[in-house]
Motif scaffolding. Structure first.
Motif, PDB file in Angstrom:
ATOM      1  N   ALA A   1       0.423  -1.314  -0.017  1.00  0.00           N
ATOM      2  CA  ALA A   1      -0.048   0.160   0.230  1.00  0.00           C
ATOM      3  C   ALA A   1       0.538   0.912   0.161  1.00  0.00           C
ATOM      4  O   ALA A   1       0.776   2.367  -0.634  1.00  0.00           O
ATOM      5  CB  ALA A   1      -0.820  -0.156   1.395  1.00  0.00           C
ATOM      6  N   GLU A   2       2.413   1.295   0.586  1.00  0.00           N
ATOM      7  CA  GLU A   2       3.117   1.950   0.739  1.00  0.00           C
ATOM      8  C   GLU A   2       3.255   2.214  -0.374  1.00  0.00           C
ATOM      9  O   GLU A   2       3.890   3.952  -0.919  1.00  0.00           O
ATOM     10  CB  GLU A   2       3.680   2.132   1.880  1.00  0.00           C
ATOM     11  N   ARG A   3       3.829   1.317  -1.015  1.00  0.00           N
ATOM     12  CA  ARG A   3       4.279   1.680  -2.850  1.00  0.00           C
ATOM     13  C   ARG A   3       3.578   2.156  -3.734  1.00  0.00           C
ATOM     14  O   ARG A   3       3.254   2.733  -4.829  1.00  0.00           O
ATOM     15  CB  ARG A   3       4.569   0.174  -3.156  1.00  0.00           C
ATOM     16  N   GLY A   4       2.462   1.947  -3.508  1.00  0.00           N
ATOM     17  CA  GLY A   4       1.042   2.729  -3.801  1.00  0.00           C
ATOM     18  C   GLY A   4      -0.216   1.996  -4.766  1.00  0.00           C
ATOM     19  O   GLY A   4      -0.608   2.223  -5.269  1.00  0.00           O
ATOM     20  N   VAL A   5       0.228   0.291  -4.581  1.00  0.00           N
ATOM     21  CA  VAL A   5      -0.942  -0.742  -4.318  1.00  0.00           C
ATOM     22  C   VAL A   5      -2.321  -0.821  -3.893  1.00  0.00           C
ATOM     23  O   VAL A   5      -2.316  -0.182  -2.859  1.00  0.00           O
ATOM     24  CB  VAL A   5       0.284  -1.834  -4.614  1.00  0.00           C
ATOM     25  N   THR A   6      -3.022  -0.811  -5.096  1.00  0.00           N
ATOM     26  CA  THR A   6      -4.333  -0.825  -4.194  1.00  0.00           C
ATOM     27  C   THR A   6      -4.945  -2.526  -4.015  1.00  0.00           C
ATOM     28  O   THR A   6      -4.544  -3.006  -4.183  1.00  0.00           O
ATOM     29  CB  THR A   6      -5.515  -0.277  -5.078  1.00  0.00           C
ATOM     30  N   ILE A   7      -5.068  -2.558  -2.707  1.00  0.00           N
ATOM     31  CA  ILE A   7      -5.202  -3.538  -1.877  1.00  0.00           C
ATOM     32  C   ILE A   7      -7.174  -3.895  -2.045  1.00  0.00           C
ATOM     33  O   ILE A   7      -7.137  -3.064  -0.948  1.00  0.00           O
ATOM     34  CB  ILE A   7      -4.316  -3.674  -0.744  1.00  0.00           C
ATOM     35  N   ALA A   8      -6.964  -4.981  -1.942  1.00  0.00           N
ATOM     36  CA  ALA A   8      -8.767  -5.651  -1.551  1.00  0.00           C
ATOM     37  C   ALA A   8      -8.138  -6.677  -0.222  1.00  0.00           C
ATOM     38  O   ALA A   8      -7.323  -7.672  -0.951  1.00  0.00           O
ATOM     39  CB  ALA A   8      -9.801  -5.266  -2.258  1.00  0.00           C
ATOM     40  N   VAL A   9      -8.977  -7.262   0.512  1.00  0.00           N
ATOM     41  CA  VAL A   9      -8.953  -7.496   1.815  1.00  0.00           C
ATOM     42  C   VAL A   9     -10.382  -8.086   1.918  1.00  0.00           C
ATOM     43  O   VAL A   9     -11.574  -7.580   1.776  1.00  0.00           O
ATOM     44  CB  VAL A   9      -8.161  -7.328   2.738  1.00  0.00           C
ATOM     45  N   LEU A  10     -10.200  -9.911   1.027  1.00  0.00           N
ATOM     46  CA  LEU A  10     -11.715 -10.893   1.144  1.00  0.00           C
ATOM     47  C   LEU A  10     -11.645 -11.570   2.379  1.00  0.00           C
ATOM     48  O   LEU A  10     -10.859 -12.627   2.176  1.00  0.00           O
ATOM     49  CB  LEU A  10     -11.653 -11.274   0.015  1.00  0.00           C
ATOM     50  N   THR A  11     -12.701 -11.194   3.601  1.00  0.00           N
ATOM     51  CA  THR A  11     -12.448 -12.282   4.534  1.00  0.00           C
ATOM     52  C   THR A  11     -13.974 -13.256   4.898  1.00  0.00           C
ATOM     53  O   THR A  11     -14.825 -13.003   3.999  1.00  0.00           O
ATOM     54  CB  THR A  11     -12.782 -11.492   5.624  1.00  0.00           C
ATOM     55  N   ALA A  12     -13.455 -14.608   4.504  1.00  0.00           N
ATOM     56  CA  ALA A  12     -14.498 -15.079   3.848  1.00  0.00           C
ATOM     57  C   ALA A  12     -15.588 -15.926   5.507  1.00  0.00           C
ATOM     58  O   ALA A  12     -16.236 -16.159   5.380  1.00  0.00           O
ATOM     59  CB  ALA A  12     -13.266 -16.899   3.973  1.00  0.00           C
ATOM     60  N   SER A  13     -14.985 -15.177   6.245  1.00  0.00           N
ATOM     61  CA  SER A  13     -15.925 -15.702   7.949  1.00  0.00           C
ATOM     62  C   SER A  13     -16.105 -14.554   8.394  1.00  0.00           C
ATOM     63  O   SER A  13     -14.402 -13.802   9.062  1.00  0.00           O
ATOM     64  CB  SER A  13     -16.014 -17.445   8.875  1.00  0.00           C
TER      65      SER A  13
END
Length: 248
Positions: free
Chosen positions: A36-48
């Motif tokens: 994220a600090e590098r400028g990459v767009t991050i998504a997190v998918l949580t299963a439960s």
């Protein structure tokens, strides 16, 4: 076939797939923060929602629903790490087209051995437990979110699931399959210490990971550079991650 370093360096939209609230921070927090600090767009998918997680005594206010509390914890932790998008598997947007939304639930686990650092299946998995779900259904839901997010890389567990939790193990193959269905690369985080692969070290992200872990106070306690789990296990905050292309 590209190697892990080449794939990660080229990625601009990375989807991390995790089993429970807190896994995103415990297992990959430093990596997420560095990207994220590098400028990459991050998504997190949580299963439960981590319905069966043990709780730090007094950490959930009286009258507050556990699921609601853990949803708030993971949202705050993701913000601390620089995550741009977060969703729960089975919710709208993270559910295959034509299917009604569903909730995957925490399967629970038991600790194996005296050291209590390796987990295995417990006896408390309910009918909606992630570990009992059809892997093809899980993969289709992950793929739906990966498409919606426009992911160009998916990252999740290897077949060992990090420390053997049945929900982690259950996500490995569907996450690989989802990436293949969408047509993007997949990287697994190696479970074994000293495993082959490309190791990313993120010591500069300690502060951000500490902040994120502090939001998971129902599950862990932060003491300096260590994290203490509900059961009393003390571990250094993970800041090195070995990534590899499955089968490489």
């Amino acid at each position: 076939m590209s190697d892990a370093r080449t794939l990660l360096d080229a990625a601009r939209r990375v989807l991390f797939v995790h089993a429970h609230p807190d896994d995103e921070t415990l297992a990959t927090g430093g990596l997420i923060a560095a990207l994220a600090e590098r400028g990459v767009t991050i998504a997190v998918l949580t299963a439960s929602r981590g319905e069966q997680g043990e709780l730090v005594p007094g950490s959930v206010p009286a009258g507050v629903d556990l699921v609601t509390h853990r949803e708030a914890e993971v949202a705050a932790a993701c913000r601390a790490l620089g995550v741009r998008r977060h969703a729960f598997l089975g919710d709208p947007g993270a559910r295959a087209a034509g299917r009604e939304p569903r909730r995957y639930t925490d399967s629970g686990m038991v600790w194996l051995g005296q050291a209590e650092t390796v987990a295995g299946p417990g006896a408390s998995a309910g009918p909606d437990a992630l570990s009992l779900a059809d892997p093809a259904e899980v993969a289709a839901d992950i793929a739906a979110y990966a498409r919606d997010f426009l992911a160009d890389l998916v990252v999740s567990y290897d077949d060992g699931g990090g420390y053997g939790h049945p929900d982690h193990v259950a996500l490995a193959a569907p996450s690989r399959a989802a990436a293949a269905e969408v047509g993007v690369p997949f990287l697994e985080v190696a479970s074994e210490v000293g495993a082959a692969g490309w190791t990313v070290r993120t010591p500069d992200q300690l502060g951000r990971v500490q902040q994120a872990l502090a939001h998971h106070a129902s599950q862990v306690t932060v003491q300096g550079a260590d994290v203490i789990h509900v059961g009393g296990q003390r571990q250094p905050i993970q800041l090195a991650f070995t990534l590899r292309v499955p089968g490489s």
